[in-house]
Design a protein around this motif. Structure first.
Motif, mmCIF file in Angstrom:
data_model
loop_
_atom_site.group_PDB
_atom_site.id
_atom_site.type_symbol
_atom_site.label_atom_id
_atom_site.label_comp_id
_atom_site.label_asym_id
_atom_site.label_seq_id
_atom_site.Cartn_x
_atom_site.Cartn_y
_atom_site.Cartn_z
ATOM 1 N N TYR A 57 49.607 47.822 56.531
ATOM 2 C CA TYR A 57 49.116 46.441 56.597
ATOM 3 C C TYR A 57 49.459 45.806 57.938
ATOM 4 N N LYS A 58 50.671 46.029 58.419
ATOM 5 C CA LYS A 58 51.075 45.446 59.698
ATOM 6 C C LYS A 58 50.306 46.056 60.857
ATOM 7 N N ILE A 59 50.088 47.363 60.824
ATOM 8 C CA ILE A 59 49.346 48.012 61.906
ATOM 9 C C ILE A 59 47.890 47.549 61.919
ATOM 10 N N LEU A 60 47.270 47.478 60.753
ATOM 11 C CA LEU A 60 45.890 46.992 60.694
ATOM 12 C C LEU A 60 45.800 45.522 61.110
ATOM 13 N N GLY A 61 46.780 44.733 60.707
ATOM 14 C CA GLY A 61 46.814 43.335 61.135
ATOM 15 C C GLY A 61 46.984 43.210 62.630
ATOM 16 N N PHE A 62 47.842 44.049 63.200
ATOM 17 C CA PHE A 62 48.040 44.040 64.646
ATOM 18 C C PHE A 62 46.745 44.379 65.377
ATOM 19 N N LEU A 63 46.062 45.434 64.941
ATOM 20 C CA LEU A 63 44.822 45.829 65.605
ATOM 21 C C LEU A 63 43.745 44.763 65.484
ATOM 22 N N LEU A 64 43.614 44.185 64.315
ATOM 23 C CA LEU A 64 42.621 43.131 64.117
ATOM 24 C C LEU A 64 42.940 41.913 64.981
ATOM 25 N N LYS B 15 37.970 40.125 87.061
ATOM 26 C CA LYS B 15 38.732 39.673 85.901
ATOM 27 C C LYS B 15 40.150 40.222 85.968
ATOM 28 N N SER B 16 41.089 39.456 85.444
ATOM 29 C CA SER B 16 42.472 39.884 85.450
ATOM 30 C C SER B 16 42.841 40.510 84.110
ATOM 31 N N LEU B 17 44.014 41.084 84.051
ATOM 32 C CA LEU B 17 44.512 41.700 82.826
ATOM 33 C C LEU B 17 45.393 40.751 82.009
ATOM 34 N N ILE B 18 45.550 39.530 82.472
ATOM 35 C CA ILE B 18 46.417 38.566 81.794
ATOM 36 C C ILE B 18 45.971 38.290 80.349
ATOM 37 N N PRO B 19 44.673 38.095 80.073
ATOM 38 C CA PRO B 19 44.282 37.858 78.679
ATOM 39 C C PRO B 19 44.581 39.036 77.745
ATOM 40 N N ILE B 20 44.478 40.252 78.264
ATOM 41 C CA ILE B 20 44.762 41.428 77.440
ATOM 42 C C ILE B 20 46.250 41.504 77.123
ATOM 43 N N PHE B 21 47.093 41.265 78.124
ATOM 44 C CA PHE B 21 48.529 41.289 77.874
ATOM 45 C C PHE B 21 48.967 40.142 76.968
ATOM 46 N N ALA B 22 48.344 38.975 77.118
ATOM 47 C CA ALA B 22 48.660 37.851 76.235
ATOM 48 C C ALA B 22 48.247 38.162 74.806
ATOM 49 N N SER B 23 47.105 38.782 74.641
ATOM 50 C CA SER B 23 46.654 39.184 73.310
ATOM 51 C C SER B 23 47.598 40.211 72.706
ATOM 52 N N LEU B 24 48.047 41.154 73.505
ATOM 53 C CA LEU B 24 48.991 42.165 73.034
ATOM 54 C C LEU B 24 50.296 41.528 72.582
ATOM 55 N N LEU B 25 50.815 40.602 73.363
ATOM 56 C CA LEU B 25 52.074 39.940 73.028
ATOM 57 C C LEU B 25 51.947 39.091 71.762
ATOM 58 N N PHE B 26 50.911 38.253 71.688
ATOM 59 C CA PHE B 26 50.736 37.396 70.508
ATOM 60 C C PHE B 26 50.485 38.215 69.246
ATOM 61 N N SER B 27 49.726 39.291 69.376
ATOM 62 C CA SER B 27 49.460 40.138 68.213
ATOM 63 C C SER B 27 50.736 40.800 67.725
ATOM 64 N N TYR B 28 51.556 41.273 68.650
ATOM 65 C CA TYR B 28 52.829 41.889 68.270
ATOM 66 C C TYR B 28 53.738 40.886 67.573
ATOM 67 N N LEU B 29 53.835 39.692 68.141
ATOM 68 C CA LEU B 29 54.703 38.682 67.538
ATOM 69 C C LEU B 29 54.226 38.290 66.139
ATOM 70 N N LEU B 30 52.923 38.126 65.982
ATOM 71 C CA LEU B 30 52.397 37.725 64.677
ATOM 72 C C LEU B 30 52.489 38.842 63.647
ATOM 73 N N PHE C 59 54.464 41.805 63.725
ATOM 74 C CA PHE C 59 55.711 42.513 63.479
ATOM 75 C C PHE C 59 56.959 41.637 63.471
ATOM 76 N N GLN C 60 56.943 40.514 64.129
ATOM 77 C CA GLN C 60 58.168 39.721 64.224
ATOM 78 C C GLN C 60 58.258 38.622 63.173
ATOM 79 N N ILE C 61 57.146 38.127 62.694
ATOM 80 C CA ILE C 61 57.181 37.112 61.644
ATOM 81 C C ILE C 61 57.338 37.827 60.309
ATOM 82 N N PRO C 62 58.346 37.500 59.561
ATOM 83 C CA PRO C 62 58.603 38.225 58.305
ATOM 84 C C PRO C 62 57.624 37.821 57.202
ATOM 85 N N TRP C 63 56.500 38.513 57.121
ATOM 86 C CA TRP C 63 55.512 38.215 56.091
ATOM 87 C C TRP C 63 55.992 38.699 54.726
#
Length: 80
Positions: A9-16, A53-68, A70-74
């Motif tokens: 569930y967490k991996i699928l949520g991360f990818l989505l 285009k820069s890579l900043i949006p991709i890295f920001a998306s990666l960071l926010f997705s990881y935090l949402l 894996f780090q928030i205890p669902w």
């Protein structure tokens, strides 16, 4: 068995989240940049923009997705 479903569930949520936030951030970057750049038509008749285009949006998306995902205890263990 339950922990396996939680990991899936967490991996699928991360990818989505990664793809949806990445698409949103890249769209926002494109809209913000296109208003400030000049376009021109090249020899083949195709409209071209002078920006890269820069890579900043991709890295920001990666960071926010990881935090949402894996780090928030669902899922918390119920204390009895």
């Amino acid at each position: 068995m339950r922990s396996t479903f939680i990991i899936i569930y967490k991996i699928l949520g991360f990818l989505l989240l990664f793809f949806s936030l990445g698409t949103l951030f890249v769209f926002i970057e494109t809209v913000a940049i296109e208003e400030q750049t000049k376009s021109f038509i090249d020899e083949s008749g195709i409209l071209q923009n002078k920006y890269e285009k820069s890579l900043i949006p991709i890295f920001a998306s990666l960071l926010f997705s990881y935090l949402l995902a894996f780090q928030i205890p669902w899922f918390r263990k119920k204390e009895s």
